[in-house]
Design a protein around this motif. Structure first.
Motif, PDB file in Angstrom:
ATOM      1  N   GLN A  25       0.834  -1.203   0.000  1.00  0.00           N
ATOM      2  CA  GLN A  25       0.000   0.000   0.000  1.00  0.00           C
ATOM      3  C   GLN A  25       0.870   1.254   0.000  1.00  0.00           C
ATOM      4  O   GLN A  25       0.548   2.248  -0.661  1.00  0.00           O
ATOM      5  CB  GLN A  25      -0.922  -0.001   1.219  1.00  0.00           C
ATOM      6  N   GLU A  26       1.990   1.214   0.716  1.00  0.00           N
ATOM      7  CA  GLU A  26       2.909   2.350   0.726  1.00  0.00           C
ATOM      8  C   GLU A  26       3.476   2.599  -0.673  1.00  0.00           C
ATOM      9  O   GLU A  26       3.640   3.750  -1.099  1.00  0.00           O
ATOM     10  CB  GLU A  26       4.043   2.090   1.719  1.00  0.00           C
ATOM     11  N   LYS A  27       3.773   1.499  -1.399  1.00  0.00           N
ATOM     12  CA  LYS A  27       4.267   1.646  -2.769  1.00  0.00           C
ATOM     13  C   LYS A  27       3.182   2.235  -3.676  1.00  0.00           C
ATOM     14  O   LYS A  27       3.477   3.047  -4.558  1.00  0.00           O
ATOM     15  CB  LYS A  27       4.705   0.282  -3.314  1.00  0.00           C
ATOM     16  N   VAL A  28       1.946   1.814  -3.449  1.00  0.00           N
ATOM     17  CA  VAL A  28       0.830   2.368  -4.226  1.00  0.00           C
ATOM     18  C   VAL A  28       0.709   3.867  -3.972  1.00  0.00           C
ATOM     19  O   VAL A  28       0.490   4.655  -4.900  1.00  0.00           O
ATOM     20  CB  VAL A  28      -0.498   1.656  -3.864  1.00  0.00           C
ATOM     21  N   ASN A  29       0.868   4.269  -2.705  1.00  0.00           N
ATOM     22  CA  ASN A  29       0.798   5.688  -2.369  1.00  0.00           C
ATOM     23  C   ASN A  29       1.888   6.489  -3.090  1.00  0.00           C
ATOM     24  O   ASN A  29       1.641   7.597  -3.579  1.00  0.00           O
ATOM     25  CB  ASN A  29       0.933   5.882  -0.858  1.00  0.00           C
ATOM     26  N   GLU A  43       7.425   9.932 -16.854  1.00  0.00           N
ATOM     27  CA  GLU A  43       6.554   8.890 -17.408  1.00  0.00           C
ATOM     28  C   GLU A  43       7.222   7.522 -17.344  1.00  0.00           C
ATOM     29  O   GLU A  43       6.573   6.514 -17.078  1.00  0.00           O
ATOM     30  CB  GLU A  43       6.175   9.246 -18.846  1.00  0.00           C
ATOM     31  N   LEU A  44       8.543   7.500 -17.576  1.00  0.00           N
ATOM     32  CA  LEU A  44       9.277   6.234 -17.480  1.00  0.00           C
ATOM     33  C   LEU A  44       9.334   5.748 -16.034  1.00  0.00           C
ATOM     34  O   LEU A  44       9.212   4.553 -15.758  1.00  0.00           O
ATOM     35  CB  LEU A  44      10.694   6.404 -18.043  1.00  0.00           C
ATOM     36  N   ASP A  45       9.536   6.693 -15.097  1.00  0.00           N
ATOM     37  CA  ASP A  45       9.489   6.323 -13.677  1.00  0.00           C
ATOM     38  C   ASP A  45       8.140   5.703 -13.326  1.00  0.00           C
ATOM     39  O   ASP A  45       8.055   4.722 -12.577  1.00  0.00           O
ATOM     40  CB  ASP A  45       9.734   7.554 -12.794  1.00  0.00           C
ATOM     41  N   LEU A  46       7.098   6.305 -13.874  1.00  0.00           N
ATOM     42  CA  LEU A  46       5.746   5.809 -13.614  1.00  0.00           C
ATOM     43  C   LEU A  46       5.563   4.393 -14.174  1.00  0.00           C
ATOM     44  O   LEU A  46       4.973   3.525 -13.532  1.00  0.00           O
ATOM     45  CB  LEU A  46       4.729   6.766 -14.236  1.00  0.00           C
ATOM     46  N   LYS A  47       6.084   4.167 -15.374  1.00  0.00           N
ATOM     47  CA  LYS A  47       5.987   2.828 -15.979  1.00  0.00           C
ATOM     48  C   LYS A  47       6.745   1.791 -15.161  1.00  0.00           C
ATOM     49  O   LYS A  47       6.266   0.669 -14.964  1.00  0.00           O
ATOM     50  CB  LYS A  47       6.544   2.868 -17.409  1.00  0.00           C
ATOM     51  N   ILE A  48       7.939   2.168 -14.702  1.00  0.00           N
ATOM     52  CA  ILE A  48       8.754   1.241 -13.908  1.00  0.00           C
ATOM     53  C   ILE A  48       8.043   0.884 -12.614  1.00  0.00           C
ATOM     54  O   ILE A  48       7.952  -0.280 -12.218  1.00  0.00           O
ATOM     55  CB  ILE A  48      10.139   1.860 -13.621  1.00  0.00           C
ATOM     56  N   GLN A  49       7.520   1.904 -11.923  1.00  0.00           N
ATOM     57  CA  GLN A  49       6.805   1.649 -10.665  1.00  0.00           C
ATOM     58  C   GLN A  49       5.546   0.818 -10.900  1.00  0.00           C
ATOM     59  O   GLN A  49       5.223  -0.058 -10.096  1.00  0.00           O
ATOM     60  CB  GLN A  49       6.444   2.973  -9.987  1.00  0.00           C
ATOM     61  N   HIS A  50       4.849   1.083 -11.985  1.00  0.00           N
ATOM     62  CA  HIS A  50       3.623   0.331 -12.269  1.00  0.00           C
ATOM     63  C   HIS A  50       3.937  -1.137 -12.507  1.00  0.00           C
ATOM     64  O   HIS A  50       3.211  -2.025 -12.032  1.00  0.00           O
ATOM     65  CB  HIS A  50       2.917   0.922 -13.483  1.00  0.00           C
ATOM     66  N   ARG A  51       5.014  -1.411 -13.231  1.00  0.00           N
ATOM     67  CA  ARG A  51       5.403  -2.811 -13.481  1.00  0.00           C
ATOM     68  C   ARG A  51       5.778  -3.494 -12.164  1.00  0.00           C
ATOM     69  O   ARG A  51       5.415  -4.639 -11.914  1.00  0.00           O
ATOM     70  CB  ARG A  51       6.560  -2.856 -14.466  1.00  0.00           C
ATOM     71  N   GLU A  52       6.533  -2.787 -11.310  1.00  0.00           N
ATOM     72  CA  GLU A  52       6.921  -3.350 -10.015  1.00  0.00           C
ATOM     73  C   GLU A  52       5.693  -3.632  -9.151  1.00  0.00           C
ATOM     74  O   GLU A  52       5.612  -4.678  -8.485  1.00  0.00           O
ATOM     75  CB  GLU A  52       7.866  -2.393  -9.289  1.00  0.00           C
ATOM     76  N   LEU A  53       4.723  -2.708  -9.167  1.00  0.00           N
ATOM     77  CA  LEU A  53       3.497  -2.896  -8.396  1.00  0.00           C
ATOM     78  C   LEU A  53       2.700  -4.091  -8.903  1.00  0.00           C
ATOM     79  O   LEU A  53       2.177  -4.889  -8.114  1.00  0.00           O
ATOM     80  CB  LEU A  53       2.624  -1.636  -8.468  1.00  0.00           C
ATOM     81  N   THR A  54       2.611  -4.225 -10.220  1.00  0.00           N
ATOM     82  CA  THR A  54       1.870  -5.344 -10.806  1.00  0.00           C
ATOM     83  C   THR A  54       2.485  -6.675 -10.412  1.00  0.00           C
ATOM     84  O   THR A  54       1.782  -7.604  -9.979  1.00  0.00           O
ATOM     85  CB  THR A  54       1.843  -5.221 -12.341  1.00  0.00           C
ATOM     86  N   ASN A  55       3.818  -6.765 -10.531  1.00  0.00           N
ATOM     87  CA  ASN A  55       4.500  -8.012 -10.183  1.00  0.00           C
ATOM     88  C   ASN A  55       4.376  -8.321  -8.689  1.00  0.00           C
ATOM     89  O   ASN A  55       4.186  -9.475  -8.299  1.00  0.00           O
ATOM     90  CB  ASN A  55       5.975  -7.935 -10.577  1.00  0.00           C
ATOM     91  N   ASP A  56       4.478  -7.277  -7.860  1.00  0.00           N
ATOM     92  CA  ASP A  56       4.389  -7.492  -6.415  1.00  0.00           C
ATOM     93  C   ASP A  56       2.984  -7.926  -6.014  1.00  0.00           C
ATOM     94  O   ASP A  56       2.822  -8.795  -5.142  1.00  0.00           O
ATOM     95  CB  ASP A  56       4.774  -6.207  -5.676  1.00  0.00           C
ATOM     96  N   PHE A  57       1.966  -7.348  -6.642  1.00  0.00           N
ATOM     97  CA  PHE A  57       0.596  -7.748  -6.318  1.00  0.00           C
ATOM     98  C   PHE A  57       0.338  -9.191  -6.738  1.00  0.00           C
ATOM     99  O   PHE A  57      -0.334  -9.942  -6.022  1.00  0.00           O
ATOM    100  CB  PHE A  57      -0.412  -6.815  -7.000  1.00  0.00           C
ATOM    101  N   GLN A  58       0.859  -9.588  -7.892  1.00  0.00           N
ATOM    102  CA  GLN A  58       0.716 -10.980  -8.328  1.00  0.00           C
ATOM    103  C   GLN A  58       1.398 -11.926  -7.350  1.00  0.00           C
ATOM    104  O   GLN A  58       0.882 -13.009  -7.053  1.00  0.00           O
ATOM    105  CB  GLN A  58       1.300 -11.150  -9.732  1.00  0.00           C
ATOM    106  N   ARG A  59       2.557 -11.512  -6.835  1.00  0.00           N
ATOM    107  CA  ARG A  59       3.262 -12.338  -5.846  1.00  0.00           C
ATOM    108  C   ARG A  59       2.430 -12.485  -4.574  1.00  0.00           C
ATOM    109  O   ARG A  59       2.319 -13.585  -4.013  1.00  0.00           O
ATOM    110  CB  ARG A  59       4.619 -11.703  -5.528  1.00  0.00           C
TER     111      ARG A  59
END
Length: 343
Positions: A170-174, A210-226
């Motif tokens: 949740q902190e990463k989402v914030n 925008e690239l930072d946003l893409k990187i964080q979004h990918r990390e969030l997606t992978n972490d949520f799947q985990r």
């Protein structure tokens, strides 16, 4: 003063001194006991195990033995933390191994039920907590949390560990939302608002954000799947670690395939898991390479776009292969399930 009176005064003084000494000893003993429980270990999860053992009123000898074992595990957890900070254990395999070992320690000392027994035994291992209201801002995290509380596969301590991971997510989402707000000046990311903001932001600065946003979004997606895969029982995970592969395997298990067919699918999924891991690595490398290029360009440095474009093309090609396999495998699973339903 008479000798009788003097004797009385001496006796009172001695009694007072003894009383103070006794009180000091009692409070010191209490303080030592408290110090022995709180902040005994440096990692939170090991400290939680230690505190739970005290609440279960273990005998001193058993506590001493447990303390020795936990100290060794605490050191390994700290080493892992430093290793992860240096970029090690990217797949989380060592972390998963240490978690399993900690569970083994807890089973050995009777802190949680032996494997195969019902972990919901309230008398020995504590009731699960009822969730009142929403714990997290992200509704997906709340959904996972509710499922975990209702699952028979988590005991109280494991729920605490999961909640800590969900809180960290949740902190990463914030942080992601803050970056999005910085980029678009509105968390709703309304299309019209974006167009209006683009006029006031430097294009090179925007491209980096925008690239930072893409990187964080990918990390969030992978972490949520985990995190989601943690709710899958171990017997349904097979030999797989990657969440998407775990889901495919679990779907195949309940699609009425024969043992021979499942063995063939398992082999295919092993190869696919390796390909999927490579694809994820390429995606991340591509994004970071492009960010480096954009930053250098913004600073006016001479830079070559070939590296990130080459990585991007390679990732795109591998990504097409990954998506094709997933669609084909899901189609096979669905067709076999439909065929079984017809019979």
């Amino acid at each position: 003063m008479t000798s009788v009176g003097l004797t009385f005064v001496v006796i009172c003084a001695l009694a007072s001194i003894c009383g103070v000494a006794q009180a000091k000893g009692k409070y010191a003993e209490s303080a030592n006991t408290q110090d022995n429980v709180s902040d005994r270990f440096r990692t939170r999860v090991v400290q939680q195990v230690w505190e739970k053992a005290h609440r279960m009123n273990f005998p001193p000898k058993k506590l001493e033995e447990l303390s020795h074992v936990l100290q060794q595990h605490d050191v390994k957890m700290l080493q892992l933390k430093k290793h992860q900070q240096d970029g090690g254990d990217p797949e989380g395999e060592t972390e998963a191994l240490l978690r399993r070992r900690l569970s083994d320690i807890m089973r050995k000392f009777g802190i949680i039920p032996p494997e195969g027994e019902d972990p919901r035994r309230a008398k020995d291992f504590g009731q699960k907590r009822d969730m009142t209201g929403e714990e997290f801002k992200d509704h997906r995290l709340n959904k996972l949390w509710m499922k975990a509380q209702q699952s028979p596969n988590f005991n109280t301590l494991e729920l605490d560990q999961l909640k800590e991971e969900l809180t960290h997510h949740q902190e990463k989402v914030n942080q992601f939302e803050q970056l999005s707000s910085q980029l678009y000046s509105d968390r709703t990311r309304d299309a019209n608002r974006v167009d209006r903001d683009k006029k006031t932001m430097d294009p090179d600065e925007r491209s980096v954000l925008e690239l930072d946003l893409k990187i964080q979004h990918r990390e969030l997606t992978n972490d949520f799947q985990r995190l989601s895969s943690k709710l899958v029982p171990d017997q349904h995970k097979g030999e797989f670690q990657e969440p998407r592969v775990v889901n495919l395997w679990r779907e195949a298990l309940f699609a009425n395939f024969t043992e021979e067919e499942l063995e063939s699918i398992s082999t295919e999924l092993k190869h696919f898991e390796a390909k999927l891991t490579k694809f994820e690595d390429l995606q991340v490398q591509s994004l970071h390479a492009e960010k480096e290029y954009r930053v250098a360009k913004k600073l006016g440095e001479t830079t070559d776009a070939k590296k990130h474009k080459s990585l991007r093309d390679e990732a795109r090609e591998l990504g097409n292969s990954v998506h094709t396999f997933m669609n084909d495998m899901r189609g096979r699973i669905q067709r076999n399930r439909d065929r079984a339903d017809e019979l």
